[in-house]
Design an enzyme around this catalytic site. Sequence first.
Site, short mmCIF file in Angstrom:
data_model
loop_
_atom_site.label_atom_id
_atom_site.label_comp_id
_atom_site.label_asym_id
_atom_site.label_seq_id
_atom_site.Cartn_x
_atom_site.Cartn_y
_atom_site.Cartn_z
N GLU A 173 -4.93 -0.88 -1.31
CA GLU A 173 -6.10 -0.80 -2.19
C GLU A 173 -6.20 -2.06 -3.04
O GLU A 173 -5.21 -2.50 -3.60
CB GLU A 173 -5.94 0.44 -3.08
CG GLU A 173 -7.17 0.77 -3.87
CD GLU A 173 -8.42 0.68 -3.01
OE1 GLU A 173 -8.59 1.48 -2.10
OE2 GLU A 173 -9.23 -0.26 -3.23
N CYS A 232 0.46 -3.60 -11.36
CA CYS A 232 0.64 -4.24 -10.06
C CYS A 232 1.26 -5.63 -10.07
O CYS A 232 2.20 -5.89 -9.32
CB CYS A 232 -0.71 -4.33 -9.35
SG CYS A 232 -1.25 -2.75 -8.74
N LYS A 270 -1.37 -7.35 0.79
CA LYS A 270 -1.54 -6.76 -0.54
C LYS A 270 -0.62 -7.46 -1.55
O LYS A 270 -1.04 -7.86 -2.64
CB LYS A 270 -1.26 -5.26 -0.47
CG LYS A 270 -1.12 -4.56 -1.80
CD LYS A 270 -2.45 -4.46 -2.53
CE LYS A 270 -2.23 -4.07 -3.96
NZ LYS A 270 -3.08 -3.10 -4.51
#
Length: 460
Positions: free
Chosen positions: A159, A274, A218
Site C-alpha cells: 500500500e 513507515c 515498497k
Amino acid sequence: MVKNICCIGAGYVGGPTMSIIAQKNPDINVYVVDKNEKRIDEWNSSNLPIFEPGLDKVVNESRGRNLFFSTDVDKYITLSEMIFIAVNTPTKTEGEGKGYAADLTNLESCAKHIAMISEKDKIIVEKSTVPVKTSEKIREILNKYAKDGINFQILSNPEFLAEGTAMRDLEIPDRVIIGGEQSEKGKIATDLLVNIYSSWVPKENILTTNLWSSELSKLTANAFLAQRISSINSLSELCEETGADIDEVAKAIGMDSRIGNKFLKTSVAFGGSCFQKDILNLVYIAKSLGLKKVAEYWNQVIIINKHQRSRFAKKIIKTIDENQLNKKVSLLGWAFKKDTNDSRESASIYIAAELLSKGIEINVYDPKVELKQIRKDLKYIKISDEKLSLINYSENHYDVFEDSNVIAILTEWDEFVNYDWKTIYSKGFKKKYIFDGRNILDPIKLKEIGFIVDSIGKRA
Ligand code: UDX
Ligand code: ADP
C-alpha cells in the site's frame, strides 16, 4: 470471480483500503476483521477509530451494504476466497535484529491461523509492509499447517497511501503493484486482483511483477522518500549557518524537472509508522547480506533524522537557559503530520522527551491527538511517570500558551497558520519566542508583532 474478501487488520491501512475496494466493487462483500473489539466497535459507529479526511463518507456509502467490520476473524476467513493481511509489523524490540528488523509475529500468526482453519483454496494478499522474501516464509507456514489438498496462492500488494491524503491516494493511485508467483496459478491469482483494482484504476497504472520485486518496491519507495527529507533537512542546518533560505533553495532545486518539487519541505524530522521502520529494515537486510556500505548509506538517513529533531530541541533549551526564561514550552501539534490523528514515531515525542529530560514543563495542544495517546507515546520510549507529570494537555489553543514564553510548532496543521498571532502575543509576556519547526508562519509578520522567530532552515 472473487465474491468475498476478508481483510485481517482494521488499522490505518486495512480500514481505508477496504472501504475504497468496497465502494468501487459493490458486487463484492468486503469483511474487515480485527482482534481489537474496541476498534471494530468504532468502525461500526459514527466515530471512526482513525481520522482521515473523506473516510467517513466512503465508509457510510458501503457499510452494511457490502462492507462489514467484525471481530469474528474465523468466520470471515472461512467464507472468503481472497484474504488481505494488513496487520502491523513494527520494528523488533527484542531478539535477533532488535531495533532494525520488522517484527513479523502478527503476520506469521495470521498465516498459521488461515492455514489451520481453511477448508478451501484461497488467495493470500500481503498488504502489510514486509521485508523482501517474507512471502517465502508465509508460504512455508501456510504449507506446513494447511489441510490436505488445500492450496494457497500468495500475492504481494503493498500500500502506498499516505496518511492525511489516504482517500485521494487510494482513489487516484500513481500505481498499484501486484507481485505474484511466476506460474499458471500465480497468474490466475494476479489477474483476479487486477480485476478488483481495475474497477477504478486504469489498467496501465496496474503493474504486475514477481513477488520479490513487489516487496522490495515498497521498502525502497519509502526509503527514497525519507532520503529526500533527510537531504533537505541536512541542508536546513547549512542554511541556518550561511544565511541561505531553505525554502528558496528547495524551490530552486525542485524546478529542475529531473529532481521534481515534491517532498522537499524541510521539517523537524520525518515521523510516521513507515519511514524509519522501512529504512531500518533495509539496513538490516543489507547487513544480513554482508553489504556493509549499503547498510551504512541508508542508516545515515536515520542518523540525520534523529539529529534534526535533537538539534531543534537543543535550540529551545539553549534559548531558555541563555535568557533565563521560565521552564515552560507550548508545543503546537503532536501528530506526525497534519490531517491525521496518528502520532507513531512523531518528532514531537522525541522533542518532548528531550525537553522533559531538562525539567522543562510542556503544554501540548493538537487538534486530533488525545492526552491518553500522548502519554502512551512517551511511556513507550520509557519516559518516567515523574517526567510525565510535567506534561499539561490543553483542550483548546488558548490555554496552551499559558505561562509560557516559548512556542514550538511541530505539526503543520492549517489552524496554526490561521491563528490570530497578534492577540496571542498581546496576552503574553514581554518576550515571546516562536520555533517554527515546519516553516508554516511568515517570520517577517511575526517579528513585526514582536515575536522572536526561529524558523527551521532560516537564519534567526
Ligand atoms: C509514507 C509514504 O508517503 C506512503 O507512500 C507509504 O504508504 C507510507 O509511508 P506517511 O508516512 O503516511 O506515508 O506520510 P508522508 O506524507 O510520506 O510523510 C511522512 C513524514 O515525512 C511526515 O512526518 C511528514 O511531515 C514528513 N515530510 C513529508 C516532510 O518532513 N517533508 C516533506 O516534504 C514531506
Ligand atoms: P497499519 O498502520 O499497518 O494499518 P495499525 O496498527 O493501524 O497498523 O493496524 C493493524 C491492526 O491489525 C490493529 O488494529 C491490530 O489489532 C490488528 N491485528 C494485529 N494482529 C492481528 C491478528 N493476529 N488478528 C487480527 N487482527 C490483528
